[in-house]
Design a protein around this motif. Sequence first.
Motif, short mmCIF file in Angstrom:
data_model
loop_
_atom_site.label_atom_id
_atom_site.label_comp_id
_atom_site.label_asym_id
_atom_site.label_seq_id
_atom_site.Cartn_x
_atom_site.Cartn_y
_atom_site.Cartn_z
N SER A 49 -91.79 -3.92 -0.37
CA SER A 49 -93.18 -4.35 -0.27
C SER A 49 -93.34 -5.87 -0.35
O SER A 49 -94.41 -6.40 -0.02
CB SER A 49 -94.03 -3.69 -1.37
N THR A 50 -92.27 -6.58 -0.76
CA THR A 50 -92.33 -8.04 -0.83
C THR A 50 -92.04 -8.70 0.52
O THR A 50 -92.08 -9.93 0.62
CB THR A 50 -91.32 -8.57 -1.87
N ILE A 51 -91.73 -7.89 1.54
CA ILE A 51 -91.46 -8.43 2.87
C ILE A 51 -92.74 -8.43 3.69
O ILE A 51 -93.41 -7.39 3.82
CB ILE A 51 -90.37 -7.59 3.58
N ASP A 52 -93.12 -9.57 4.23
CA ASP A 52 -94.37 -9.69 4.99
C ASP A 52 -94.39 -8.75 6.20
O ASP A 52 -93.40 -8.64 6.93
CB ASP A 52 -94.55 -11.13 5.50
N GLY A 53 -95.53 -8.09 6.37
CA GLY A 53 -95.76 -7.29 7.56
C GLY A 53 -95.06 -5.94 7.58
O GLY A 53 -95.09 -5.26 8.61
N ILE A 54 -94.45 -5.55 6.47
CA ILE A 54 -93.69 -4.29 6.49
C ILE A 54 -94.64 -3.10 6.33
O ILE A 54 -95.64 -3.16 5.59
CB ILE A 54 -92.60 -4.30 5.41
N GLN A 55 -94.33 -2.04 7.03
CA GLN A 55 -95.05 -0.77 6.91
C GLN A 55 -94.08 0.27 6.40
O GLN A 55 -92.91 0.29 6.80
CB GLN A 55 -95.61 -0.34 8.26
N LEU A 68 -87.09 7.36 3.17
CA LEU A 68 -88.01 6.24 3.28
C LEU A 68 -87.78 5.50 4.60
O LEU A 68 -86.65 5.11 4.91
CB LEU A 68 -87.81 5.28 2.10
N ILE A 69 -88.84 5.34 5.36
CA ILE A 69 -88.76 4.62 6.63
C ILE A 69 -89.68 3.40 6.54
O ILE A 69 -90.90 3.54 6.35
CB ILE A 69 -89.18 5.49 7.83
N ALA A 70 -89.10 2.21 6.63
CA ALA A 70 -89.86 0.96 6.62
C ALA A 70 -89.76 0.34 8.01
O ALA A 70 -88.73 0.44 8.67
CB ALA A 70 -89.31 0.01 5.56
N ARG A 71 -90.84 -0.32 8.42
CA ARG A 71 -90.90 -0.78 9.80
C ARG A 71 -91.57 -2.16 9.87
O ARG A 71 -92.58 -2.40 9.22
CB ARG A 71 -91.70 0.23 10.63
N ILE A 72 -90.97 -3.03 10.66
CA ILE A 72 -91.58 -4.32 10.99
C ILE A 72 -91.74 -4.36 12.51
O ILE A 72 -90.75 -4.21 13.24
CB ILE A 72 -90.72 -5.50 10.53
N VAL A 73 -92.97 -4.53 12.97
CA VAL A 73 -93.24 -4.48 14.40
C VAL A 73 -93.95 -5.76 14.84
O VAL A 73 -95.12 -5.97 14.50
CB VAL A 73 -94.10 -3.26 14.78
N PRO A 74 -93.28 -6.64 15.57
CA PRO A 74 -93.95 -7.83 16.09
C PRO A 74 -94.97 -7.44 17.17
O PRO A 74 -94.99 -6.30 17.65
CB PRO A 74 -92.80 -8.66 16.67
N GLU A 75 -95.80 -8.39 17.56
CA GLU A 75 -96.89 -8.08 18.48
C GLU A 75 -96.39 -7.57 19.82
O GLU A 75 -96.91 -6.58 20.36
CB GLU A 75 -97.75 -9.33 18.69
N ASN A 76 -95.39 -8.20 20.38
CA ASN A 76 -94.83 -7.77 21.67
C ASN A 76 -93.31 -7.69 21.56
O ASN A 76 -92.60 -8.58 22.07
CB ASN A 76 -95.25 -8.73 22.78
N PRO A 77 -92.79 -6.67 20.91
CA PRO A 77 -91.34 -6.59 20.71
C PRO A 77 -90.59 -6.43 22.01
O PRO A 77 -91.06 -5.77 22.94
CB PRO A 77 -91.17 -5.35 19.82
N ASP A 78 -89.41 -7.05 22.10
CA ASP A 78 -88.58 -6.91 23.29
C ASP A 78 -87.35 -6.07 23.01
O ASP A 78 -86.34 -6.18 23.69
CB ASP A 78 -88.19 -8.29 23.85
N VAL A 123 -78.19 -5.32 0.10
CA VAL A 123 -77.82 -6.30 1.12
C VAL A 123 -78.81 -6.27 2.28
O VAL A 123 -79.33 -7.31 2.71
CB VAL A 123 -76.39 -6.04 1.63
N SER A 124 -79.10 -5.08 2.80
CA SER A 124 -79.95 -5.00 4.00
C SER A 124 -81.37 -5.44 3.72
O SER A 124 -81.96 -6.20 4.49
CB SER A 124 -79.93 -3.57 4.56
N ALA A 125 -81.95 -4.98 2.60
CA ALA A 125 -83.34 -5.32 2.30
C ALA A 125 -83.51 -6.82 2.07
O ALA A 125 -84.46 -7.43 2.59
CB ALA A 125 -83.81 -4.54 1.07
N SER A 132 -87.02 -13.04 7.18
CA SER A 132 -88.47 -13.06 7.35
C SER A 132 -89.07 -14.35 6.77
O SER A 132 -89.90 -15.01 7.41
CB SER A 132 -89.09 -11.84 6.66
N GLU A 133 -88.63 -14.70 5.57
CA GLU A 133 -89.17 -15.89 4.92
C GLU A 133 -88.83 -17.17 5.68
O GLU A 133 -89.60 -18.14 5.67
CB GLU A 133 -88.65 -15.98 3.49
N LEU A 134 -87.70 -17.16 6.39
CA LEU A 134 -87.29 -18.34 7.15
C LEU A 134 -87.75 -18.30 8.61
O LEU A 134 -87.43 -19.20 9.39
CB LEU A 134 -85.76 -18.48 7.10
N GLY A 135 -88.50 -17.26 8.96
CA GLY A 135 -88.96 -17.13 10.34
C GLY A 135 -87.85 -16.85 11.32
O GLY A 135 -87.93 -17.25 12.49
#
Length: 388
Positions: A49-55, A68-78, A123-125, A132-135
Amino acid sequence: MDIQKIRELAENCLDEQVELLKEFASIDSESKDVEGNRKVIDIARRVLSTIDGIQMKETFFEGTGAHLIARIVPENPDGKIVINSHMDTVFPKGFAEKNPPFIDGENWLHGLGVGDCKGGFAVSAYAVKIASELGLLPNKEIVMIYSCDEEIGSITSREVFEQEAKGAECAYVFEGAVETEKGYGIVDERRGVILGALDIVGVEAHAGAAYMDGHSAVKELAHKILKYYSFNDYEREIYYNVAPISGGRPNGVVAGDAHMEFCVAGLPDNDKSFAEAEANIRSLAEHNEDPVCKTTVEYRTLFPALVRSDKGKEACALAAKAGELLGLTVEEAFEPTATDANWFCYFGIPAVDALGPIQYGIHTTEEKVYIPSIKEKTELFAAMLALM
């Protein structure tokens, strides 16, 4: 990409990761321990939950628990990638209390499940968090699957893998690290495993007064065991093993029943070698030395094979490139044992594995992870994300 920034953030996270692993290792979370699974998932949710934009969402199966399934989805993923680690262990209730986590010297964290496979979660999280924090996250949908039944063959999580991984370019699996002579190995080939059981029904009789009226299921089982071991193919490293076995009542009675369990390990592909093994297994029930005895056999795939692919090789090359930037040697590697990477391959998703920290004593009460490798593998995957 600022490698120094990745290093700094990974260094800053290390103490938190170690404390996280100690917290995990204090909880009994054997496969099918629904209560323990709930506690572990709650901790994982807190970290993610500390990762921005995670669902986040959960898929629950009665008798095993929640994936548990966590997801990060950018606006237009490629594109889309999958990250996976399992959260269950092989230790029954009470083992965590009897074997509390502790740090040995400065470099070793002891604890049940810290390597297999809570270290993979840590490691993965945190690698995703740092990127994420570094863009530095890629413009891809990132699906993080933390499952609860890998130790029993992923009997329910495989359904989640098949559904959630559709369309993924690659699955990155965080089992413990593989060490090579030069550095770290990224595994893109593993073998498959079949489990099964065989039962024989004979005819009981008094072992003295009516011996000739009996038909020993144990004797028939002895023939089956010898036949089963004859299937071993040492050249191809395909191994047939029997254990445990049982049968009969008191030794004054000709055995009316017998039972054996078995496995086939080392199957290199999901076509020819599995078909051959299954035919060998079925042949055990097709003929009995004693025609009065009746034999039945059942078997299932515990894990399919992880077969090398071009996409898997590309992922290994990506890891090697990230390693170069960090001063680490990372190589393509093979391991005979099976993991959830095998299931992703089975569902048509290229997969690589062994992205977690260095571990020893897996599945024993001596399990431990090498603390410096937690930081190195976190840096490595954060850099891999940046290069995607």
